[in-house]
Design an enzyme around this catalytic site. Structure first.
Site, short mmCIF file in Angstrom:
data_model
loop_
_atom_site.label_atom_id
_atom_site.label_comp_id
_atom_site.label_asym_id
_atom_site.label_seq_id
_atom_site.Cartn_x
_atom_site.Cartn_y
_atom_site.Cartn_z
N ASP A 33 -13.90 -1.54 -13.83
CA ASP A 33 -13.14 -0.27 -13.96
C ASP A 33 -11.92 -0.23 -13.04
O ASP A 33 -11.26 0.79 -12.92
CB ASP A 33 -14.05 0.92 -13.69
CG ASP A 33 -14.64 0.89 -12.28
OD1 ASP A 33 -14.33 -0.06 -11.52
OD2 ASP A 33 -15.41 1.80 -11.92
N GLU A 35 -11.90 -0.58 -9.73
CA GLU A 35 -12.17 -0.25 -8.33
C GLU A 35 -12.27 -1.53 -7.50
O GLU A 35 -12.66 -2.58 -8.00
CB GLU A 35 -13.47 0.58 -8.23
CG GLU A 35 -13.27 1.99 -8.76
CD GLU A 35 -14.46 2.90 -8.50
OE1 GLU A 35 -15.46 2.44 -7.93
OE2 GLU A 35 -14.37 4.09 -8.89
N HIS A 123 11.16 0.88 7.69
CA HIS A 123 12.42 1.30 7.08
C HIS A 123 13.23 2.19 8.02
O HIS A 123 14.46 2.13 8.04
CB HIS A 123 12.18 1.98 5.74
CG HIS A 123 13.46 2.36 5.07
ND1 HIS A 123 14.39 1.41 4.70
CD2 HIS A 123 13.99 3.55 4.77
CE1 HIS A 123 15.44 2.01 4.18
NE2 HIS A 123 15.22 3.31 4.21
N LYS A 184 31.66 2.37 1.33
CA LYS A 184 31.94 2.89 0.00
C LYS A 184 33.03 3.95 0.13
O LYS A 184 32.89 4.89 0.90
CB LYS A 184 30.67 3.53 -0.55
CG LYS A 184 30.49 3.40 -2.03
CD LYS A 184 29.23 4.11 -2.48
CE LYS A 184 28.08 3.15 -2.64
NZ LYS A 184 26.89 3.75 -3.23
N ASP A 210 19.44 -7.30 5.04
CA ASP A 210 18.92 -5.95 4.84
C ASP A 210 17.43 -5.96 5.16
O ASP A 210 16.82 -7.03 5.28
CB ASP A 210 19.15 -5.54 3.37
CG ASP A 210 19.22 -4.01 3.20
OD1 ASP A 210 18.99 -3.28 4.17
OD2 ASP A 210 19.52 -3.57 2.07
N GLY A 217 19.36 -4.59 -6.63
CA GLY A 217 20.60 -3.89 -6.99
C GLY A 217 21.60 -3.83 -5.83
O GLY A 217 22.79 -4.13 -6.00
C1 R5P Z 1 17.55 1.10 1.31
O1 R5P Z 1 17.72 2.04 2.06
C2 R5P Z 1 17.01 -0.21 1.78
O2 R5P Z 1 17.46 -0.54 3.07
C3 R5P Z 1 17.39 -1.31 0.81
O3 R5P Z 1 18.79 -1.44 0.80
C4 R5P Z 1 16.91 -0.99 -0.58
O4 R5P Z 1 15.55 -0.63 -0.54
C5 R5P Z 1 17.10 -2.16 -1.50
O5 R5P Z 1 16.63 -1.81 -2.76
P1 R5P Z 1 17.14 -2.52 -4.06
O6 R5P Z 1 16.91 -3.99 -3.88
O7 R5P Z 1 16.29 -1.94 -5.15
O8 R5P Z 1 18.59 -2.17 -4.23
#
Ligand code: R5P
Length: 282
Positions: A33, A35, A123, A184, A210, A217
């Site tokens: 199921d 779990e 984060h 940007k 990052d 993206g």
């Molecule tokens: C956003 O604040 C994080 O630091 C990353 O830039 C983000 O999570 C990246 O996500 P993705 O790969 O979907 O653009």
């Protein structure tokens, strides 16, 4: 005792190779199921235990809670939880009325059956304050910068947005590289321009760093902008490589190379965070 969470086998092996510590495996299975079942293979009674378990994808988060419970119920003297990738960290506030603060909800839950918490590149640094137990965040950015120097030989490090600016700056300074971030600028209602704020990248080799790559993206757009500004080589590195859906394919076409750490174990995990975490266990 090192409790080897099923989500982090490679990292646990690397930790085990670096320190003289007793270990236990965790057996897991999934019932018809859906779990989940967990069982500690070793005896943890009266032992100071450190559990290493990353939390992506979702099922590993459930396993984490259940292993914590198994440690508690089986008499561990103390429980330290190391979560190499802390999922749900991006929802760390109420952005829109009615939302949950997931980063806080899971911090509270982890704290119920743990004495200490540690993670890598949360984060946001503020997440440590959500815990009711001592919590700390270690950064892999310098490791990523060192790896970039050894393998990619870049001219500069780039943060893909202002959010990553401070950590990338610190990493760049630690290896003596130039750095910049992408800014940007809104030209009109329909047009935005994204370009390095200060540095001309024409003919240069850049590594974009990052904390997370999820859909790819952010990195893809950043890489395309740098190439559009004349960068000769663009590499993308992150701590947590989620690589959702066709992210790797998108990234591979926009970037010269892509790499991440072993907080989430992937083919592109070229950098290990084991040395950062060893001190948390001994
Ligand atoms: C956003 O604040 C994080 O630091 C990353 O830039 C983000 O999570 C990246 O996500 P993705 O790969 O979907 O653009």
């Amino acid at each position: 005792m090192l409790v080897k969470g099923p989500a982090s086998p490679l990292l646990c092996k690397r930790l085990e190779n670096k320190i003289d510590v007793e270990t236990t495996e965790v057996k897991t299975k999934v019932f018809p199921d859906g779990e989940i079942y967990v069982k500690l293979e070793g005896d943890v009674q009266d032992r100071d235990c450190t559990l290493v378990q990353t939390t992506y994808p979702n099922r590993h988060l459930l396993e984490l809670f259940m292993i914590q419970n198994a440690l508690k119920e089986n008499g561990a003297a103390s429980i330290k939880v190391i979560v190499p990738y802390y999922a749900y960290g991006r929802q760390d506030t109420i952005f829109d009325n009615g939302e949950a603060i997931s980063a806080k909800a899971f911090a509270k839950r982890i704290g119920v059956e743990a004495d200490e918490f540690c993670s890598v590149d949360l984060h946001s640094e503020e997440i440590v304050d959500f815990f009711d137990i001592p919590a700390q965040n270690v950064s892999a950015m310098t490791k990523l910068a060192e790896h970039s120097m050894e393998v990619k030989d870049p001219d500069l490090l780039i943060a893909p947005d202002e959010g990553a600016k401070d950590v990338v700056k610190e990493a760049a300074l630690s290896v003596g590289l130039e750095w910049d971030y992408l800014e940007k600028t809104r030209i009109d209602a329909n047009t935005v321009e994204i370009k390095p704020k200060n540095i001309d990248v024409e003919g240069k080799s850049a590594v974009i760093l990052d904390d997370i790559i999820a859909t790819g993206g952010t990195m893809t757009e950043a890489a395309e902008q740098l190439k559009g500004s004349g960068a000769e080589e663009v590499h993308a590195g992150c701590t947590h490589g989620l690589f959702v859906d066709d992210a790797e394919h998108r990234l591979d076409s926009a970037c010269d190379t892509v790499f991440c750490t072993d907080t989430i174990e992937q083919e592109k995990s070229e950098v290990s965070v084991a040395t950062l975490l060893v001190d948390e266990i001994v």
